[in-house]
Write a protein that holds these residues in place. Structure first.
Motif, PDB file in Angstrom:
ATOM      1  N   LEU A 113       0.825  -1.203   0.000  1.00 44.20           N
ATOM      2  CA  LEU A 113       0.000   0.000   0.000  1.00 44.20           C
ATOM      3  C   LEU A 113       0.861   1.256   0.000  1.00 44.20           C
ATOM      4  N   LEU A 132       2.198   1.774  -3.460  1.00 42.64           N
ATOM      5  CA  LEU A 132       1.167   2.182  -4.409  1.00 42.64           C
ATOM      6  C   LEU A 132       0.677   3.606  -4.184  1.00 42.64           C
ATOM      7  N   LYS A 133       1.042   4.214  -3.055  1.00 40.84           N
ATOM      8  CA  LYS A 133       0.685   5.622  -2.835  1.00 40.84           C
ATOM      9  C   LYS A 133       1.290   6.508  -3.915  1.00 40.84           C
ATOM     10  N   LEU A 187      -8.810  -2.521  -1.395  1.00 38.02           N
ATOM     11  CA  LEU A 187      -7.741  -1.554  -1.127  1.00 38.02           C
ATOM     12  C   LEU A 187      -6.876  -1.326  -2.358  1.00 38.02           C
ATOM     13  N   VAL A 188      -6.983  -2.232  -3.311  1.00 41.21           N
ATOM     14  CA  VAL A 188      -6.175  -2.160  -4.536  1.00 41.21           C
ATOM     15  C   VAL A 188      -7.095  -2.403  -5.723  1.00 41.21           C
ATOM     16  N   LEU A 246      -3.540   1.945  -5.760  1.00 41.28           N
ATOM     17  CA  LEU A 246      -4.169   2.087  -4.453  1.00 41.28           C
ATOM     18  C   LEU A 246      -5.609   2.561  -4.623  1.00 41.28           C
ATOM     19  N   ALA A 268      -7.767   3.961  -1.972  1.00 43.35           N
ATOM     20  CA  ALA A 268      -7.774   4.372  -0.563  1.00 43.35           C
ATOM     21  C   ALA A 268      -9.170   4.409   0.036  1.00 43.35           C
TER      22      ALA A 268
END
Length: 118
Positions: free
Chosen positions: A23, A26-27, A59-60, A73, A75
């Motif tokens: 995560l 991926l930000k 989440l992805v 991501l 979010a």
């Protein structure tokens, strides 16, 4: 009470450190699984399993570009965690307020002692 399946509960899904690392990576933007695996120092199949879990708890997201799959991501899936953690904000604010009041009392007492000594 049995634990929720990792693939259906956001809290359990992010309990795994490598998933949290994914995560974090991926930000900065979408990445293919091979890049993520290399960055994490894990085999591609392991990275794919982690991504599957993160996709299942939303989440992805994945986007296909030609033959490549790019993971990004999402979010919005963090909302339950944000709301849960946010519930502790009042607790911490009150704790810091009490600490600040205590420090101010100590300062006031120290100033009185200094004035008495002079």
């Amino acid at each position: 009470m049995p634990r929720a399946a990792t693939t259906s509960d956001t809290f359990n899904a992010i309990a795994e450190p490598q998933r949290r690392e994914i995560l974090e990576l991926l930000k900065d933007g979408e990445r293919p699984v091979l890049d993520l695996a290399k960055e994490l120092g894990i085999p591609q199949p392991s990275a794919s399993k982690h991504l599957r879990v993160l996709r299942e708890v939303q989440l992805v997201r994945v986007r296909e570009v030609g033959k490549q799959r790019l993971y990004g991501l999402d979010a919005r899936g963090l909302r339950p965690i944000h709301e849960w953690v946010g519930g502790f904000a009042e607790f911490w604010n009150e704790s810091f307020d009490r600490l600040n009041n205590y420090v101010q009392e100590l300062k006031s007492e120290a100033q009185k002692e200094n004035a008495d000594d002079n």
